[in-house]
Design a protein around this motif. Structure first.
Motif, mmCIF file in Angstrom:
data_model
loop_
_atom_site.group_PDB
_atom_site.id
_atom_site.type_symbol
_atom_site.label_atom_id
_atom_site.label_comp_id
_atom_site.label_asym_id
_atom_site.label_seq_id
_atom_site.Cartn_x
_atom_site.Cartn_y
_atom_site.Cartn_z
ATOM 1 N N ILE A 17 -17.931 -8.541 -8.384
ATOM 2 C CA ILE A 17 -17.353 -7.199 -8.313
ATOM 3 C C ILE A 17 -18.462 -6.197 -8.055
ATOM 4 N N THR A 18 -18.279 -5.382 -7.034
ATOM 5 C CA THR A 18 -19.276 -4.340 -6.768
ATOM 6 C C THR A 18 -18.592 -2.993 -6.694
ATOM 7 N N ASN A 19 -19.261 -2.015 -7.226
ATOM 8 C CA ASN A 19 -18.756 -0.647 -7.098
ATOM 9 C C ASN A 19 -19.367 -0.058 -5.838
ATOM 10 N N LEU A 20 -18.516 0.441 -4.961
ATOM 11 C CA LEU A 20 -19.013 0.927 -3.676
ATOM 12 C C LEU A 20 -19.302 2.428 -3.680
ATOM 13 N N VAL A 21 -19.016 3.112 -4.805
ATOM 14 C CA VAL A 21 -19.306 4.544 -4.857
ATOM 15 C C VAL A 21 -20.489 4.751 -5.798
ATOM 16 N N PRO A 22 -21.611 5.215 -5.278
ATOM 17 C CA PRO A 22 -22.812 5.290 -6.115
ATOM 18 C C PRO A 22 -22.732 6.331 -7.239
ATOM 19 N N ASN A 23 -22.382 7.558 -6.899
ATOM 20 C CA ASN A 23 -22.323 8.583 -7.941
ATOM 21 C C ASN A 23 -20.887 9.022 -8.143
ATOM 22 N N GLU A 24 -20.290 8.518 -9.202
ATOM 23 C CA GLU A 24 -18.875 8.823 -9.389
ATOM 24 C C GLU A 24 -18.707 10.255 -9.852
ATOM 25 N N THR A 25 -17.859 10.974 -9.155
ATOM 26 C CA THR A 25 -17.536 12.317 -9.642
ATOM 27 C C THR A 25 -16.028 12.455 -9.749
ATOM 28 N N LEU A 26 -15.392 12.824 -8.663
ATOM 29 C CA LEU A 26 -13.955 13.035 -8.740
ATOM 30 C C LEU A 26 -13.197 11.838 -8.164
ATOM 31 N N SER A 27 -11.917 11.839 -8.422
ATOM 32 C CA SER A 27 -11.041 10.729 -8.087
ATOM 33 C C SER A 27 -11.152 10.264 -6.637
ATOM 34 N N VAL A 28 -11.183 8.944 -6.450
ATOM 35 C CA VAL A 28 -10.994 8.369 -5.116
ATOM 36 C C VAL A 28 -9.506 8.087 -5.011
ATOM 37 N N ASN A 29 -8.815 8.878 -4.194
ATOM 38 C CA ASN A 29 -7.361 8.815 -4.181
ATOM 39 C C ASN A 29 -6.796 7.715 -3.314
ATOM 40 N N SER A 30 -7.536 7.362 -2.281
ATOM 41 C CA SER A 30 -6.947 6.428 -1.347
ATOM 42 C C SER A 30 -8.036 5.661 -0.607
ATOM 43 N N LEU A 31 -7.696 4.459 -0.179
ATOM 44 C CA LEU A 31 -8.638 3.680 0.618
ATOM 45 C C LEU A 31 -7.840 2.881 1.606
ATOM 46 N N ASP A 32 -8.484 2.464 2.672
ATOM 47 C CA ASP A 32 -7.850 1.522 3.574
ATOM 48 C C ASP A 32 -8.940 0.645 4.166
ATOM 49 N N VAL A 33 -8.583 -0.594 4.404
ATOM 50 C CA VAL A 33 -9.574 -1.530 4.899
ATOM 51 C C VAL A 33 -8.949 -2.309 6.045
ATOM 52 N N LEU A 34 -9.718 -2.464 7.104
ATOM 53 C CA LEU A 34 -9.244 -3.172 8.287
ATOM 54 C C LEU A 34 -10.469 -3.723 8.992
ATOM 55 N N GLY A 35 -10.461 -5.018 9.258
ATOM 56 C CA GLY A 35 -11.632 -5.632 9.884
ATOM 57 C C GLY A 35 -12.863 -5.386 9.024
#
Lengths: 374, 660
Positions: free
Chosen positions: A336-354
């Motif tokens: 498991i890796t966290n992809l956001v280095p400095n967490e501040t406010l909410s990550v509301n959405s993501l999408d992944v393709l290729g």
């Protein structure tokens, strides 16, 4: 993190979605759409991360996203799905569902079709008020929407009226929806239930109800394994990731402690489903990787490297116990890796393709990572 | 106590006419709401009740939007204190600096000693690069805020040199030179023009460019240009070579303490005398341009002042003057040179602008004065709040306490964050700023968070999460209650219940359970079974909720024909008194079909229990009023009959069992 580029866009982003690729396309995705929320003037925007003109042969250029076009949207954007290459279905907090069309020749967006108040409350005075539409899922030409009014709507693009409406399908708020098969959908609600609905049946009741034990923690998102359709992942208000096997039991197969606050979205990688991505209100985005080779337990999936696994999924998935369903997935089988280095406010959405990941935050920024597996 | 040393500013309300009628105001969701009243200037016929005009329709009008009321007496004006918050292009600045601010607060514990200073300088540079990035975006949009941002960056940079980095004599001058080069960039445009011309040395601005380079201490560039001119004039080759040599040899303070200040001063003295010698020998007499450059090198004030147009600002003049006459200036001496430079440059007739005052205060190391002047001059709190916070981390502000609030850092952060909270979208940023205000942050947050309009469930969830993380029980309850109330009004009992379960609000759960039960009484069936069947441990939240769940269980048992189980549960519900009074009759009626079953379900003991309940019910009612209608009376009669019959059968059954 130099392969991630960020852009501040002066609006809080509630949804990001890659435009789907042509079936035969070999290039990585280059266009994505965003929707904003909590603004006086919310917008749907299309962005390009393609190397427009200034690429060069090196391929190293990592331009920041360029705005292609945008259009006003009434109410918060609560969910968004590409219907096809040109059309985006948008769910609004006003209860309206709109299809926007992207005209690629002159780079404009226009409203194409609209279902006003697809979701609504009927209060005691029998006057209608819109209720937020919280989730939308497309399987061209069919569109299914769910909302805070507990209603499920089935629309067909180019048809004016709803094909099917299940009033009061849920007594609490429906938070998300996804297709299980072409005629079955999965919904999650605010009392920790996962329900399967068969749209062929005329009964207005779910064909199966699964629920969390203990405190009925609201579920906020749901996604289905792209190849093994019985594996379903959901994310809850406490940040917990639940994996369900809908063939047996009514409870999740495993619960994984993850984020510290609401998990807003969960996505299996569409072509590489050993990878899963989740994002949360606590400002983190996690990459769950079960593909790491484990020496003691030989897995058919990984014997021939990534490419064979990719081709052979459909034939062997009956005999293989997916890594997601193994009894103890946390034990050295998952990275498991966290992809956001400095967490501040909410990550509301993501999408992944290729190889590409895009995510949007309440800090009014969008991030694009184009070398996810580098 | 200090006196407030500035008169409060008069704000003119555009469009309002104070001569025509009185204005009234009320503190509103943003800052102040002002509206026109029907009272005349002198009070009018009726006794003027201040504020009365702001009640009722006028206030709701402002909630709906702003101004444009049609009739002149019904206009409402919305005042915003921190207007820059509403500029969309600046949102990038607010968001990006929010991240830097958080990083700075979080890194506080980890750093000590030398790395701490380096880190703080880096943070300061990050802030500045955000301002610069914002400026570039605005340049493209040709915004009127570019000069404001540019001034902010100028001040910040100077504060970084003087306060954060606290450069010592020697490096101080180099930093100041960088500062001037970065901010007086007219010369770069000029250079581009000159160099792009066919023959640069013939260009009319050629000497201007050379002078500008010399004034900024950019010797290499100046020499490069001069060499072009020299090659065009082989006659005066010698003269050029000497000047070139002088410029090359000019000693500069080193950044890394390789030489001591005395060494540097000695070298400089030597070089200075050499220049002097050439000037007195009349080496450059044939070229007025070169002569003036030599004079500048000697620090001749009049010669430098002649190039006023090239320097454009007094602080450029100051730095040039320091470069050529006091290169090892100490920080504490700066104020005198700054003052005299400003006086010389601006002359007597020109009064200093706010920017000049601020820079002067900085040169004088009066940090509080800098912050005060910035607060007055700038239309936002962003700048002072972040700068003060940074300086506070440099431990420069600790001795100073205000006679109101806690300290200056906190006061300014609170102001800035309050501004953010008045914005429809940026309020989320404000939360973190309040978090780092140890004294009043919490109280401010509590007050502000309650005023956020909860127009969607998603927003409510986010606000709720903010409160839950900070253990703000009171606010959690109130948010859940608002949402539960909304759901109730929309007839979404299930949603309402889940909101009150989240807040652990037992009173409200009772209220909703009653609604469920009353709905059942009216319709004879339950709505929202999926919820009631799956309450789990949350049913213990209130007695009524427990009853609801148990009653539903009774229905399930009955449906599954587990009659004796159902009967036991029903009796338990009646005798344990968790059933609400209005529901007793329904419960007893539910017993009817069980009493009428073929086999005996209720034992004698249980039947007596039921009879007691029925008598309690009728006795209680008798005191107040008779049963309203015949239906009720008939029900009671039927129950009595059924009970009696059941009792008889039960006695027989039990008797037979015992006998056999």
């Amino acid at each position: 993190m130099e392969d991630v580029c960020a852009k501040f866009v002066s609006q809080k982003i509630s949804k990001v979605r890659w435009r789907p690729l042509h079936a035969a396309a070999l290039q990585p995705p280059d266009i994505f759409a965003t929707g904003s929320w909590d603004n006086e003037d919310n917008r749907i925007s299309l962005w390009s991360v393609g190397d427009l003109g200034n690429a060069g042969l090196s391929g190293e250029y990592q331009g920041e996203p360029q705005l292609l076009c945008d259009i006003r949207h009434n109410g918060d954007v609560r969910d968004m799905q590409f219907l096809d290459q040109e059309r985006i279905v948008v769910a609004s907090s006003t209860g309206t569902v709109t299809i926007f069309r992207h005209h690629q020749n002159n780079q404009t967006l226009s409203g194409n079709q609209r279902w006003e108040k697809a979701h609504y409350h009927v209060d005691q005075d029998t006057s209608c008020g819109g209720a937020a539409c919280t989730g939308v899922i497309c399987n061209k030409p069919e569109i299914v929407t769910v909302g805070e009014d507990g209603r499920i709507n089935l629309f067909r693009a180019d048809q004016k009226d709803a094909v099917r409406t299940i009033d009061n399908a849920d007594s609490s708020t429906l938070h998300a929806v996804t297709f299980l098969r072409t005629t079955e959908i999965l919904t999650v609600n605010s009392i920790g239930q996962l329900k399967i609905w068969d749209l062929r049946q005329q009964r207005n009741e779910p064909s199966q109800i699964f629920s969390l034990t203990g405190d009925r923690v609201p579920l906020h998102c749901v996604d289905r394994h792209p190849n093994q359709q019985h594996i379903v992942a959901t994310g809850g208000q406490d940040g917990m990731l639940s994996i369900w096997d809908i063939r047996h039991g009514t409870m999740p197969v495993c619960l994984l402690n993850a984020h510290e606050a609401e998990m807003w979205e969960v996505h299996f990688h569409p072509s590489n489903p050993d990878h899963l991505f989740t994002c949360s209100e606590d400002g983190s985005l996690w990459h769950w990787d079960t593909s790491t080779d484990v020496s003691e337990k030989p897995s058919f999936l990984h014997q021939g490297g990534r490419t064979t696994a990719y081709f052979s999924h459909s034939t062997i998935n009956q005999s293989v116990v997916s890594a997601w369903l193994s009894n103890d997935p946390t034990k050295d089988r998952m990275e498991i890796t966290n992809l956001v280095p400095n967490e501040t406010l909410s990550v509301n959405s993501l999408d992944v393709l290729g190889p590409c990941l895009v995510y949007g935050t309440d800090a009014e920024a969008i991030y694009v990572n184009r070398q996810l597996f580098a | 106590m200090e006196e407030p040393d500035v008169e409060p500013a008069v704000t003119v309300v555009p469009g309002a006419d104070p001569a025509a009628g009185q204005l009234c105001f009320a503190w509103g969701p943003t800052e102040v709401l002002v509206c026109e009243t029907r009272f005349g200037r002198t009070g009018g016929s009726r006794p003027g009740r201040p504020g009365s005009g702001a009640s009722g329709p006028a206030l709701s009008a402002c909630v709906a939007g702003r101004e444009e009321g049609g009739a002149s007496a019904s206009r409402v004006f919305v005042f915003r204190k921190d207007e820059d918050i509403y500029i969309d292009a600046l949102r990038k600045l607010f968001n990006e600096s929010h991240g830097i601010f958080l990083g700075l607060q979080r890194s506080e514990e980890k750093l000590a000693g030398k790395s701490r200073k380096a880190h703080l300088v880096q943070v300061s540079k990050n802030y500045r690069s955000v301002i610069r990035a914002c400026m570039e975006d605005m340049h493209q949009a040709a915004s009127k805020f570019v000069p404001i941002l540019s001034a902010m960056e100028l001040i910040w940079n100077l504060c970084e040199i003087l306060f954060v980095e606290a450069a010592a004599a020697g490096p101080l001058l180099l930093r100041l030179l960088d500062w001037v080069r970065l901010h007086v960039c007219d010369v770069d445009n000029m250079v581009r023009e000159v160099l792009s011309s066919e023959d640069p040395s013939k260009h009319e601005l050629f000497w201007n460019v050379v002078d500008a380079f010399v004034l900024q201490g950019r010797m290499d560039e100046a020499r490069h240009l001069l060499s072009k001119e020299a090659s065009a004039n082989p006659m005066s080759m010698n003269m050029y070579r000497i000047l070139d040599d002088l410029m090359e040899k000019m000693p500069v303070p080193s950044l890394n303490n390789m030489q001591t200040l005395t060494e540097m001063e000695l070298k400089w003295q030597h070089w200075h005398e050499e220049c002097q010698r050439y000037l007195q020998n009349g080496t450059f007499a044939s070229s007025s341009h070169m002569e003036s450059i030599c004079k500048i090198l000697l620090g001749d004030e009049d010669a430098i002042l002649e190039k006023k147009e090239l320097m454009t600002t007094w602080y450029h003049f100051l730095v040039t003057r320091l470069l050529y006459s006091h290169p090892t200036v100490k920080p504490m001496e700066l104020r005198f040179y700054a003052q005299s430079s400003m006086d010389l440059f601006l002359g007597r007739e020109c009064s200093p602008e706010p920017l000049d005052t601020i820079l002067m205060a900085a040169f004088a190391f009066e940090i509080h004065e800098v912050i005060k002047e910035c607060s007055i001059a700038l239309s936002n709190w962003w700048f002072v709040a972040h700068l003060t916070d940074l300086l506070d981390h440099c431990k420069l502000l600790q001795s100073h306490n205000l006679y109101f609030g806690s300290n200056m850092r906190e006061f300014l952060l609170l102001e800035y964050a309050s501004g953010l909270f008045s914005h429809h979208s940026l309020w989320q940023l404000g939360v973190s700023y309040f978090d780092y205000c140890p004294e009043y942050g919490r109280a401010y947050l509590e007050l502000h968070i309650e005023r956020i309009p909860l127009n969607t469930e998603q927003k409510a969830l986010k606000v709720l999460r903010i409160c839950e993380r900070r253990q703000m029980q009171e606010q959690v309850r109130s948010i859940c209650k608002i949402m539960a109330m909304k759901a109730l009004r929309n007839n979404r009992l299930g949603s309402a219940l889940s909101w009150s379960i989240r807040a652990k609000d037992s009173a409200f759960a009772t209220l909703i359970s009653d609604r469920f039960l009353k709905d059942y009484c009216e319709r004879g069936s339950f709505s929202d079974l999926d919820l009631i069947d799956n309450l789990g441990p949350s049913m213990l939240l209130s007695d009524r909720l427990t009853f609801l769940a148990k009653y539903r269980e009774f229905h399930r048992l009955y449906g599954e024909e587990q009659f004796s189980e159902a009967a036991r549960l029903l009796l338990m519900l009646l005798t344990s008194h968790i059933a609400p009074c209005f529901f007793w009759m329904t419960l007893l009626t539910d017993a009817l079909p069980l009493l009428e079953q073929k086999e005996v379900i209720f034992s004698t003991e249980q039947t007596y229990g039921l009879m007691r309940c029925l008598e309690d019910l009728t006795a209680g009612k008798l005191d107040k009023q008779k049963f309203q209608d015949d239906v009720e009376t008939m029900k009671v009669e039927m129950l009595r009959l059924a009970l009696a019959r059941n009792l008889a059968r039960a006695i027989i059954k039990e008797g037979t069992l015992e006998a056999s």
